[in-house]
Design an enzyme around this catalytic site. Structure first.
Site, mmCIF file in Angstrom:
data_model
loop_
_atom_site.group_PDB
_atom_site.id
_atom_site.type_symbol
_atom_site.label_atom_id
_atom_site.label_comp_id
_atom_site.label_asym_id
_atom_site.label_seq_id
_atom_site.Cartn_x
_atom_site.Cartn_y
_atom_site.Cartn_z
ATOM 1 N N ASN A 36 -21.428 33.132 -39.530
ATOM 2 C CA ASN A 36 -21.649 33.136 -38.080
ATOM 3 C C ASN A 36 -20.453 33.784 -37.390
ATOM 4 O O ASN A 36 -19.521 34.240 -38.046
ATOM 5 C CB ASN A 36 -21.888 31.706 -37.582
ATOM 6 C CG ASN A 36 -20.721 30.806 -37.936
ATOM 7 O OD1 ASN A 36 -19.613 30.986 -37.450
ATOM 8 N ND2 ASN A 36 -20.950 29.843 -38.833
ATOM 9 N N LYS B 294 -26.212 40.962 -58.400
ATOM 10 C CA LYS B 294 -26.618 41.522 -57.102
ATOM 11 C C LYS B 294 -28.148 41.635 -57.037
ATOM 12 O O LYS B 294 -28.778 42.132 -57.976
ATOM 13 C CB LYS B 294 -25.988 42.907 -56.941
ATOM 14 C CG LYS B 294 -26.259 43.527 -55.605
ATOM 15 C CD LYS B 294 -25.682 44.921 -55.497
ATOM 16 C CE LYS B 294 -26.160 45.550 -54.209
ATOM 17 N NZ LYS B 294 -25.896 46.978 -54.186
ATOM 18 N N LYS C 12 -24.200 11.416 -34.307
ATOM 19 C CA LYS C 12 -23.144 11.523 -35.335
ATOM 20 C C LYS C 12 -22.091 10.419 -35.206
ATOM 21 O O LYS C 12 -21.099 10.433 -35.916
ATOM 22 C CB LYS C 12 -22.485 12.907 -35.264
ATOM 23 C CG LYS C 12 -23.479 14.056 -35.461
ATOM 24 C CD LYS C 12 -22.822 15.391 -35.726
ATOM 25 C CE LYS C 12 -23.853 16.511 -35.674
ATOM 26 N NZ LYS C 12 -23.416 17.729 -36.347
#
Ligand code: CTP
Length: 416
Positions: A209, A288, A341
């Site tokens: 990200n 790969k 959480k």
């Protein structure tokens, strides 16, 4: 950062003396008042006018120089100083200071200084490793001097080895660490996660990200400056690493989970600023993956939610702070995460707000706790880090499990 502080730079006879011009200039840029004292030998390597021009102050060399306003100069300067750094420190000055010899402006001032004192040696490797010099350095440490370890590399005498003056930036970092902030988090262990996790698909590709780790590093640096012992579990980041913190590098969410779990065991504060992948490829290929015509899809499996695990297995003494990046319903969604959480605090930011989010040096945050919400305007990530730590300290003070040794105070002047 060093506004209102006075630093004395004590410069002795070494070729590395020229580097101290850069140190003086960097300190001035941090708004520090810089006073320079040179030994007579140092003047052979760099002209005092260089320092006078850079600092705007008279450079002091000889105790009996009468060409300045009358005061018992070494005493008045010692009283005003917040810190004395002797760099480059020759074997000679180290020997003199370790044995209480005061025969010039620098040594008399050093003896009269009650402030923090840092010594950065620079000399030939054999001199540096000589047991007499080593003993003198240990002695200075026992007297409360902080020693900066010499760097290794090519030395001016032609030898290679330990004995180089460390880079200027590191010397400045030592000064900043010592005096920039009050040590209101001394005795605390702070664990910060930072950066992005990388989830391998095959040996070539991965899923990640946009997190750059800047916010996590800003938090680590701020806590370190406030005297905490700081560990950073860092995923992928190219941001400049803060000095004086323990770095634990990881790649995947699973590795981050294991490292965080281990480090969190004795932490007083855990701040999860990392952007942890919520999914990883179900299969990681050894070779790969070759392309073929048509669509391809990758099966994904949920990763361990690290913060949720910590929330479910928490001890009363550990303060848990998460981050929440949203694009809509920021506060509502973040509050849900806080509850789900089992956190003490969550710091929310909106990716769509200008100046907030990935890669910027600024942030726009809202600090959310079970019974409060505090929204802040745009500020630097360094300032945001201090606001978050202030809020944590304030909240932690209300926690009956907090021991006296860990007590920290809210400083209104750090909330900008
Ligand atoms: N986090 C974590 N472990 C994960 C995922 C996230 O510890 N596997 C932490 C992050 O470091 C952050 C907080 O949880 O402190 C963010 O919570 P999360 O629910 O993951 O937020 P988003 O990813 O924004 O949630 P969603 O994907 O549901 O929008």
């Amino acid at each position: 950062m060093l506004k209102g502080k006075t630093v004395i730079l004590g410069i002795t006879g070494s070729i590395a003396a020229y580097k101290m011009a850069n140190v003086a200039s960097m300190l001035k840029k941090l708004h520090c008042n810089v006073e320079v004292i040179m030994t007579k030998n140092a003047v052979n390597f760099i002209n005092p006018i260089t320092f006078e021009t850079l600092t705007g102050n008279k450079c002091l060399i000889d105790t009996f120089d009468r060409n300045f306003q009358f005061q018992v100069e070494h005493i008045s300067l010692a009283k005003r100083a917040d810190l004395l750094m002797v760099a480059p420190a020759s074997a000679n000055i180290i020997g003199k200071l370790a044995n209480g010899i005061a025969d010039d402006m620098l040594t008399t001032t050093a003896l009269a200084c009650t402030c923090q004192k840092i010594i950065a040696p620079a000399m030939n490797t054999n001199m540096y490793l000589n047991p007499i010099v080593q003993d003198n350095m240990k002695r200075l440490q026992n007297y409360g001097f902080e020693m900066v370890e010499a760097a290794s590399g090519h030395l001016a005498c032609g030898d290679s080895g330990i004995g180089k003056l460390p880079e200027e930036k590191l010397l400045v970092e030592h000064i900043v660490r010592s005096i920039a902030r009050e040590k209101d988090m001394k005795g605390m262990k702070v664990l910060v996660s930072a950066g992005a996790t990388m989830e391998a698909i095959d040996p070539v590709r991965y899923i990640t990200n946009h997190s750059t780790g800047k916010m996590g590093f800003a938090l680590a640096k701020a806590a370190m400056l406030r005297g905490a012992s700081v560990t950073v579990v860092k995923g992928h980041t190219e941001a400049e690493e803060p000095h004086f913190v323990k770095m634990v590098p990881v790649k995947s969410a699973q590795q981050m989970f294991e490292a965080v779990k281990e480090e969190a065991a004795d932490a007083d504060i855990v701040i999860m600023a990392a952007a942890v992948a919520d999914y990883r490829p179900s299969e990681v290929y050894d070779q790969k993956v070759k392309k073929s015509d048509g669509e391809m899809s990758i099966a994904l499996t949920r990763t361990q939610d690290i913060l949720k695990y910590l929330g479910e297995n928490r001890t009363a003494k550990t303060f848990l702070c998460g981050f929440s990046m949203e694009t809509e319903h920021v506060v509502k969604n973040s509050r849900k995460k806080l509850e789900k959480k089992n956190l003490d605090m969550i710091v929310a930011n909106n990716l769509k707000t200008a100046g907030a989010g990935f890669g910027t040096d600024t942030n726009v945050i809202t600090i959310i706790t079970k019974d409060s919400e505090q929204a802040f305007d745009l500020m630097s990530k360094a300032q945001a880090a201090d606001c978050i730590l202030d809020a944590i300290c304030k909240q932690k003070n209300q926690n009956p499990f907090l021991t006296d040794a860990m007590e920290c105070r809210l400083h209104s002047n750090s909330v900008r």
